[in-house]
Design a protein around this motif. Structure first.
Motif, PDB file in Angstrom:
ATOM      1  N   PHE A 219      36.598  66.343  28.066  1.00  0.00           N
ATOM      2  CA  PHE A 219      36.382  64.892  28.026  1.00  0.00           C
ATOM      3  C   PHE A 219      34.864  64.854  27.541  1.00  0.00           C
ATOM      4  CE2 PHE A 219      36.797  60.999  30.498  1.00  0.00           C
ATOM      5  CZ  PHE A 219      36.817  60.132  29.196  1.00  0.00           C
ATOM      6  N   LYS A 220      34.715  64.591  25.808  1.00  0.00           N
ATOM      7  CA  LYS A 220      33.389  64.890  25.212  1.00  0.00           C
ATOM      8  C   LYS A 220      32.841  63.357  25.277  1.00  0.00           C
ATOM      9  CE  LYS A 220      34.059  69.114  24.464  1.00  0.00           C
ATOM     10  NZ  LYS A 220      33.079  70.240  25.220  1.00  0.00           N
ATOM     11  N   PHE A 221      33.323  62.581  25.491  1.00  0.00           N
ATOM     12  CA  PHE A 221      32.787  61.035  25.398  1.00  0.00           C
ATOM     13  C   PHE A 221      31.609  60.972  26.354  1.00  0.00           C
ATOM     14  CE2 PHE A 221      31.917  56.508  26.214  1.00  0.00           C
ATOM     15  CZ  PHE A 221      31.920  56.204  25.098  1.00  0.00           C
ATOM     16  N   GLY A 222      30.510  60.519  25.851  1.00  0.00           N
ATOM     17  CA  GLY A 222      29.309  60.321  26.608  1.00  0.00           C
ATOM     18  C   GLY A 222      28.375  61.571  26.728  1.00  0.00           C
ATOM     19  N   GLY A 223      28.866  62.608  26.484  1.00  0.00           N
ATOM     20  CA  GLY A 223      27.952  63.945  26.374  1.00  0.00           C
ATOM     21  C   GLY A 223      27.643  64.333  27.806  1.00  0.00           C
ATOM     22  N   TRP A 224      28.284  63.839  28.917  1.00  0.00           N
ATOM     23  CA  TRP A 224      27.909  64.419  30.422  1.00  0.00           C
ATOM     24  C   TRP A 224      28.652  65.396  30.629  1.00  0.00           C
ATOM     25  CZ3 TRP A 224      28.337  58.869  29.314  1.00  0.00           C
ATOM     26  CH2 TRP A 224      27.038  58.070  29.198  1.00  0.00           C
ATOM     27  N   ASN A 225      29.279  66.204  29.971  1.00  0.00           N
ATOM     28  CA  ASN A 225      30.021  67.493  30.290  1.00  0.00           C
ATOM     29  C   ASN A 225      29.179  68.459  31.208  1.00  0.00           C
ATOM     30  OD1 ASN A 225      30.947  66.173  27.377  1.00  0.00           O
ATOM     31  ND2 ASN A 225      32.699  66.510  28.502  1.00  0.00           N
ATOM     32  N   MET A 226      30.108  68.926  32.027  1.00  0.00           N
ATOM     33  CA  MET A 226      29.374  70.045  32.930  1.00  0.00           C
ATOM     34  C   MET A 226      30.549  71.191  33.176  1.00  0.00           C
ATOM     35  SD  MET A 226      26.478  70.810  33.493  1.00  0.00           S
ATOM     36  CE  MET A 226      25.721  71.693  34.804  1.00  0.00           C
ATOM     37  N   PRO A 227      30.335  72.476  33.309  1.00  0.00           N
ATOM     38  CA  PRO A 227      31.144  73.365  33.778  1.00  0.00           C
ATOM     39  C   PRO A 227      31.515  72.987  35.111  1.00  0.00           C
ATOM     40  CG  PRO A 227      29.622  74.256  32.213  1.00  0.00           C
ATOM     41  CD  PRO A 227      29.133  73.151  32.632  1.00  0.00           C
ATOM     42  N   GLU A 228      32.542  73.126  35.580  1.00  0.00           N
ATOM     43  CA  GLU A 228      32.824  72.794  37.163  1.00  0.00           C
ATOM     44  C   GLU A 228      32.086  73.707  38.043  1.00  0.00           C
ATOM     45  OE1 GLU A 228      35.044  70.328  38.794  1.00  0.00           O
ATOM     46  OE2 GLU A 228      34.251  69.676  36.824  1.00  0.00           O
ATOM     47  N   ARG A 229      31.703  74.837  37.658  1.00  0.00           N
ATOM     48  CA  ARG A 229      31.414  75.743  38.681  1.00  0.00           C
ATOM     49  C   ARG A 229      29.760  75.550  39.051  1.00  0.00           C
ATOM     50  NH1 ARG A 229      31.159  78.137  33.625  1.00  0.00           N
ATOM     51  NH2 ARG A 229      29.087  79.035  32.978  1.00  0.00           N
ATOM     52  N   ILE A 230      29.101  74.973  38.400  1.00  0.00           N
ATOM     53  CA  ILE A 230      27.706  74.670  38.484  1.00  0.00           C
ATOM     54  C   ILE A 230      27.167  73.701  39.565  1.00  0.00           C
ATOM     55  CG2 ILE A 230      25.510  73.840  37.263  1.00  0.00           C
ATOM     56  CD1 ILE A 230      26.867  76.187  35.801  1.00  0.00           C
ATOM     57  N   ASP A 231      26.339  74.207  40.557  1.00  0.00           N
ATOM     58  CA  ASP A 231      25.905  73.619  41.504  1.00  0.00           C
ATOM     59  C   ASP A 231      24.248  73.059  40.853  1.00  0.00           C
ATOM     60  OD1 ASP A 231      24.371  72.720  43.695  1.00  0.00           O
ATOM     61  OD2 ASP A 231      25.516  74.027  45.010  1.00  0.00           O
ATOM     62  N   VAL A 232      24.192  71.832  40.913  1.00  0.00           N
ATOM     63  CA  VAL A 232      22.738  71.411  40.472  1.00  0.00           C
ATOM     64  C   VAL A 232      21.926  70.835  41.621  1.00  0.00           C
ATOM     65  CG1 VAL A 232      23.661  70.666  38.311  1.00  0.00           C
ATOM     66  CG2 VAL A 232      23.947  68.850  40.072  1.00  0.00           C
ATOM     67  N   SER A 233      22.228  71.183  42.721  1.00  0.00           N
ATOM     68  CA  SER A 233      21.325  70.757  44.090  1.00  0.00           C
ATOM     69  C   SER A 233      19.859  70.908  43.633  1.00  0.00           C
ATOM     70  CB  SER A 233      21.906  71.682  45.240  1.00  0.00           C
ATOM     71  OG  SER A 233      23.166  71.173  45.578  1.00  0.00           O
ATOM     72  N   ALA A 234      19.528  72.188  42.948  1.00  0.00           N
ATOM     73  CA  ALA A 234      18.176  72.757  42.863  1.00  0.00           C
ATOM     74  C   ALA A 234      17.338  71.666  42.068  1.00  0.00           C
ATOM     75  CB  ALA A 234      18.127  74.000  42.291  1.00  0.00           C
ATOM     76  N   GLY A 235      18.059  71.113  40.861  1.00  0.00           N
ATOM     77  CA  GLY A 235      17.565  70.102  40.152  1.00  0.00           C
ATOM     78  C   GLY A 235      17.469  68.791  40.631  1.00  0.00           C
TER      79      GLY A 235
END
Length: 577
Positions: free
Chosen positions: A86-102
């Protein structure tokens, strides 16, 4: 492909909404023309001192507290990111990623659960004939819904599938953020109204009970914010029913939330067109008032795509606040629960978007906005969740201001893109100054060739925000003076920059023998700089805060001063782990 184009067209419309009257431009007189050597990354550049913005910060007189607006859309946990196809907007992310550190680095403190594509949705149905865009979102994600079988018993715990949502809510709690729980469905799902509003309300009540009262092996998270639906005014993208049907659903869900937890705050309608005279503005407020319904917060969205103007949010917020007050909702909070820009060509560069977001959040400090949740942030911290892009770096810089919560008076900034925020710590030993030099691209300045209306037949027309006419000057950098620091001590001054060439990079730490401190540096737009001033000896007293020298003191040496709090320290610490 046709369905993708249709949904993209609708979403482009969402980003081009209008607002209230223009705010007056603030200009700053340029200093006398003279030539000076200004330090900058790499080799020095010769620049006229008159091209620098004269900024003065009064470090001795706090004018209030900084308000935290570090809210975002998108939970940090795996399983709730925007699907990669779903490319619209450019907010795509692989499902496996945990961004808690960020999120911890940026000190995100409010996360809205919208668009998790199954988790946190009550009954989303993707890839159906009634879902806008059809196969944009896989029907396999239906299995993550909280209440997947519409015919099940709403009072039976076995009817609920809480596990996927439990993971999402837990990840928000673990990074120290509050939850804004959107009751409804994500984008790309069936937009038809629920068939049984009473049953839907019963489901909502049990969701609140699960997370706030421990029902069905649940929790006591004390989630405060419960938002009812999303963008019912945007054609049939999220709501294919009538406005009256939405009113009725709002009434039932708002009462259900309060019955489950009287301390919960309920609101909506999360409108996408805050400047259009739709039934979701004044008419909705009148309905709520007449029916004596709870409305703890009124939510709205804005994407400043067709103006590229960070002042848009302030102008809209003022109009929204006036409408709330006019209808008797003086105590109702105004929240922008989705905001961003740059959804259409020409797309902004990474640092341009970061500078825009920083300027907008600085301007929001003086706006009648009680909470703001950027759309979205789970994709701005890299493939490992701890390597921030330019926007992630900007959020980290903004988060660092929490270390200096006492806001300081600033002179010389403007409302055209040169935004400055300054604050000091409780003990007066640390002052931070965040500067964002953003410039609206020339193609978005001045009147449009056509009228200020976006026609999206047969869905809707949107009255656009009139563009501003701005002539940029003396914004090539800054001539910064920090007044009223205690004069009887030494200071370290560190500059951390976000630019096309700098990733929140420390440009060095200089030592100053006494105060006041004056810095002259080139910072061409778009660029962001965080200046941190620390007293490195002595103990400041309240009486000393007004003791200053008459002349700004030059640095003893442009040398690195040992410190454990450099601009990149938080990022490095995470990466080392």
């Amino acid at each position: 492909m046709r369905q993708l184009a249709q949904l993209t067209f609708l979403y482009l419309a969402c980003s081009l909404l209008d607002s209230a009257a223009l705010a007056a431009e603030t200009s700053v007189d340029a200093p006398a023309a003279e030539v000076a050597m200004i330090s900058a990354p790499g080799s020095p550049a010769r620049i006229r001192a008159g091209d620098l913005r004269k900024i003065t910060v009064d470090a001795g007189a706090p004018v209030g507290h900084l308000r935290s607006l570090q809210g975002v859309n998108g939970a940090p946990a795996p399983g709730a990111h925007k699907p990669q196809n779903f490319k619209f907007g450019g907010w795509n992310m692989p499902e496996r990623i945990d961004v808690s550190a960020g999120y911890r680095m940026a000190r995100i403190d409010l996360v809205r659960t919208h668009d998790a594509y199954g988790p946190t949705d009550i009954d989303a149905k993707f890839a159906t004939a009634d879902a806008p865009g059809g196969g944009l979102i896989s029907a396999r994600r239906d299995m993550f819904d909280i209440f997947p079988d519409p015919d099940a018993d709403a009072n039976d715990p076995r009817s609920y599938n809480f596990a996927p949502t439990d993971q999402i809510i837990a990840s928000i709690q673990k990074v120290g953020a509050q939850v804004m729980f959107r009751l409804g469905r994500s984008e790309g799902s069936d937009a038809q109204p629920p068939k049984d509003f009473n049953k839907y309300a019963a489901i909502a009540r049990h969701i609140v009970m699960h997370y706030n009262r421990g029902w069905a092996k649940g929790f006591h998270y004390h989630i405060r914010y419960w938002e009812i639906w999303n963008e019912p005014d945007l054609g049939k993208v999220f709501w294919a029913g009538t406005a009256q049907q939405y009113y009725e659903l709002y009434a039932k869900l708002a009462r259900a939330v309060k019955s489950a937890d009287p301390h919960a705050l309920v609101g909506g309608p999360a409108i996408a067109r805050p400047n259009d005279d739709t039934p979701y503005r004044d008419a909705f407020l009148e309905y709520v008032r007449t029916e004596r319904l709870p409305l703890d917060f009124y939510s709205w969205h804005w994407y400043a795509t067709d103006s590229d103007d960070p002042l848009d949010f302030i102008r809209i917020s003022r109009d929204t606040r006036a409408r709330l007050d006019k209808h008797g909702f003086a105590h109702t909070r105004s929240m922008v629960t989705e905001w961003n820009y740059g959804l259409m060509d020409p797309l902004p560069s990474a640092v341009q978007r970061a500078s825009f977001i920083t300027a907008a959040l600085i301007y929001m400090q003086d706006a009648p906005i009680d909470a703001a949740t950027l759309y979205r942030a789970d994709s701005v911290f890299g493939a490992d969740g701890a390597t921030p892009d330019k926007t992630g770096q900007a959020l980290i810089a903004l988060g660092k201001l929490k270390d200096t919560p006492y806001r300081l008076r600033v002179k010389g900034a403007d409302l055209n893109g040169f935004a400055v925020e300054a604050a000091r710590s409780a003990d007066g030993r640390t002052v931070q100054i965040l500067l964002s030099n953003y410039q609206i691209p020339s193609e978005f300045l001045g009147p449009r060739a056509a009228d200020d209306v976006l026609h999206v037949p047969p869905v809707f027309d949107v009255r656009l925000l009139a563009r501003r006419s701005i002539s940029y000057r003396n914004n090539s950098g800054y001539d910064l003076t920090i007044d009223h620091l205690p004069a009887n001590r030494r200071y370290s001054v560190e500059r951390c920059r976000i630019s096309a060439a700098n990733d929140f990079t420390s440009l060095g730490t200089a030592l100053y023998a006494s105060a006041p401190i004056r810095l002259q540096n080139e910072l061409p737009p778009p660029g962001i700089e965080l200046v941190t001033i620390r007293a490195i000896d002595g103990t400041p007293g309240v009486a000393a805060l007004r003791q200053t020298a008459d002349v700004a003191t030059p640095p003893i040496a442009a040398q690195e001063i040992p410190t454990d709090d450099h601009c990149g320290a938080a990022i490095a610490a995470v990466l080392i782990k």
